[in-house]
Design an enzyme around this catalytic site. Structure first.
Site, PDB file in Angstrom:
ATOM      1  CG  ASP A 196      -2.031   0.949   0.840  1.00 33.64           C
ATOM      2  OD1 ASP A 196      -2.978   0.740   0.015  1.00 33.64           O
ATOM      3  OD2 ASP A 196      -2.064   2.118   1.559  1.00 33.64           O
ATOM      4  CB  SER A 197       2.584   2.827  -2.149  1.00 31.33           C
ATOM      5  OG  SER A 197       1.711   2.341  -3.146  1.00 31.33           O
TER       6      SER A 197
ATOM      7  N   GLY B 189       1.315   6.550 -12.229  1.00 33.10           N
ATOM      8  CA  GLY B 189       0.935   7.386 -11.039  1.00 33.10           C
ATOM      9  C   GLY B 189       1.450   9.076 -11.060  1.00 33.10           C
TER      10      GLY B 189
ATOM     11  CG  ASP C 193       6.667   7.326 -11.060  1.00 36.06           C
ATOM     12  OD1 ASP C 193       6.880   7.784  -9.830  1.00 36.06           O
ATOM     13  OD2 ASP C 193       6.902   6.218 -11.422  1.00 36.06           O
TER      14      ASP C 193
HETATM   15  P1  ITT Z   1      -3.661  -2.017  -5.456  1.00 35.81           P
HETATM   16  O1  ITT Z   1      -4.186  -1.333  -4.162  1.00 35.81           O
HETATM   17  O2  ITT Z   1      -4.347  -2.900  -6.064  1.00 35.81           O
HETATM   18  O3  ITT Z   1      -2.219  -2.338  -5.294  1.00 35.81           O
HETATM   19  P2  ITT Z   1      -3.651   0.983  -6.098  1.00 35.81           P
HETATM   20  O4  ITT Z   1      -2.961   1.520  -7.402  1.00 35.81           O
HETATM   21  O5  ITT Z   1      -5.024   1.138  -5.618  1.00 35.81           O
HETATM   22  O6  ITT Z   1      -3.523  -0.740  -6.317  1.00 35.81           O
HETATM   23  P3  ITT Z   1      -2.749   1.911  -3.671  1.00 35.81           P
HETATM   24  O7  ITT Z   1      -4.083   1.787  -2.877  1.00 35.81           O
HETATM   25  O8  ITT Z   1      -1.541   1.209  -2.990  1.00 35.81           O
HETATM   26  O9  ITT Z   1      -2.803   1.114  -4.972  1.00 35.81           O
HETATM   27  O10 ITT Z   1      -2.498   3.173  -4.096  1.00 35.81           O
HETATM   28  C1  ITT Z   1      -1.203   3.865  -4.494  1.00 35.81           C
HETATM   29  C2  ITT Z   1      -1.307   5.092  -5.438  1.00 35.81           C
HETATM   30  O11 ITT Z   1      -0.184   5.928  -5.059  1.00 35.81           O
HETATM   31  C3  ITT Z   1      -1.075   4.534  -6.820  1.00 35.81           C
HETATM   32  O12 ITT Z   1      -2.187   4.360  -7.536  1.00 35.81           O
HETATM   33  C4  ITT Z   1      -0.456   5.704  -7.217  1.00 35.81           C
HETATM   34  O13 ITT Z   1      -1.429   6.835  -7.785  1.00 35.81           O
HETATM   35  C5  ITT Z   1       0.512   6.347  -6.171  1.00 35.81           C
HETATM   36  N1  ITT Z   1       1.792   5.845  -6.190  1.00 35.81           N
HETATM   37  C6  ITT Z   1       2.205   4.727  -5.423  1.00 35.81           C
HETATM   38  N2  ITT Z   1       3.385   4.285  -5.809  1.00 35.81           N
HETATM   39  C7  ITT Z   1       3.690   5.304  -6.585  1.00 35.81           C
HETATM   40  C8  ITT Z   1       4.963   5.312  -7.499  1.00 35.81           C
HETATM   41  O14 ITT Z   1       5.879   4.391  -7.567  1.00 35.81           O
HETATM   42  N3  ITT Z   1       4.877   6.103  -8.456  1.00 35.81           N
HETATM   43  C9  ITT Z   1       3.811   7.051  -8.879  1.00 35.81           C
HETATM   44  N4  ITT Z   1       2.671   6.944  -8.108  1.00 35.81           N
HETATM   45  C10 ITT Z   1       2.624   5.936  -7.110  1.00 35.81           C
END
Ligand code: ITT
Length: 195
Positions: free
Chosen positions: A66-67, A150, A152
């Protein structure tokens, strides 16, 4: 070592998780996973919810990330809501446009931000392993570069955005790269201790 199910529906994130985990000797597979509601209040809670659901569904150890992007001038937004920042069906471009709009009042010294990645691994016996990584940077004034995903193109470390880095360069610096290298160590200790 076990084979791990990667609990994500984000294909770009999946590609990063696999390319970082493989050289660390951790073999990761995908599975058709049910969507999980991310009701946690922290990255760590949401990572657990995703990994736990995938482990329960597949019967295999599962790893989730989760990021998100934490922007100081916006009191930590979008944070755990990074994926949903511009609504449910929005695109990366929509989210970037919204963040740039919100950041308009802030000059360079006030544009500090960090990416956070919380990794959680759940085993069928209930064991939970965790790791977290962060990467400090700044929100730019306009998007640059075509790589990554995302936010980036607007996240700058020094002169270049994350989207201008090669995959290797991003993995070396990124929140996800750091979290997964810590995770590899935690996993090694787990196997060592459980022998
Ligand atoms: P999952 O939950 O299915 O893994 P998700 O995209 O919904 O996919 P998250 O809930 O963890 O994942 O949301 C993370 C968001 O944060 C992601 O959709 C991007 O918009 C942003 N993000 C995370 N890591 C990133 C990265 O390395 N580079 C750019 N944006 C990032």
């Amino acid at each position: 070592m076990d084979t791990f199910v990667i609990a994500t529906h984000n294909q770009k994130k999946l590609a990063e998780l696999q390319r970082i985990l493989e050289p660390l000797g951790i073999s990761a597979v995908t599975a058709e996973l049910e969507e999980v509601e991310e009701t946690g209040k922290t990255f760590a809670e949401n990572a657990f919810l995703k990994a736990n659901a995938a482990c329960k569904q597949t019967g295999k150890p599962a790893v989730a990330d989760d990021s998100g992007l934490v922007v100081d001038a916006l009191n930590g937004a979008p944070g755990i809501y990074s994926a949903r920042y511009a609504g449910e069906n929005a695109t990366d471009a929509d989210r970037i446009a919204k963040l740039l709009r919100e950041m308009q009042p802030y000059p360079t010294p006030e544009r500090s931000a960090r990416f956070v990645s919380s990794i959680c691994c759940v085993f069928p016996d209930g064991t939970v392993l965790r790791a977290e990584g962060t990467c400090e940077g700044e929100i730019g004034f306009s998007p640059a570069g075509n790589g990554g995903f995302g936010y980036d193109p607007i996240f700058f470390v020094g002169e270049r955005s994350f989207a201008e880095l090669s995959a290797n360069e991003k993995d070396r610096l990124s929140h996800r790269g750091k979290a997964l290298r810590i995770f590899a160590k935690v996993l090694q200790e787990y196997y060592f201790q459980s022998k």
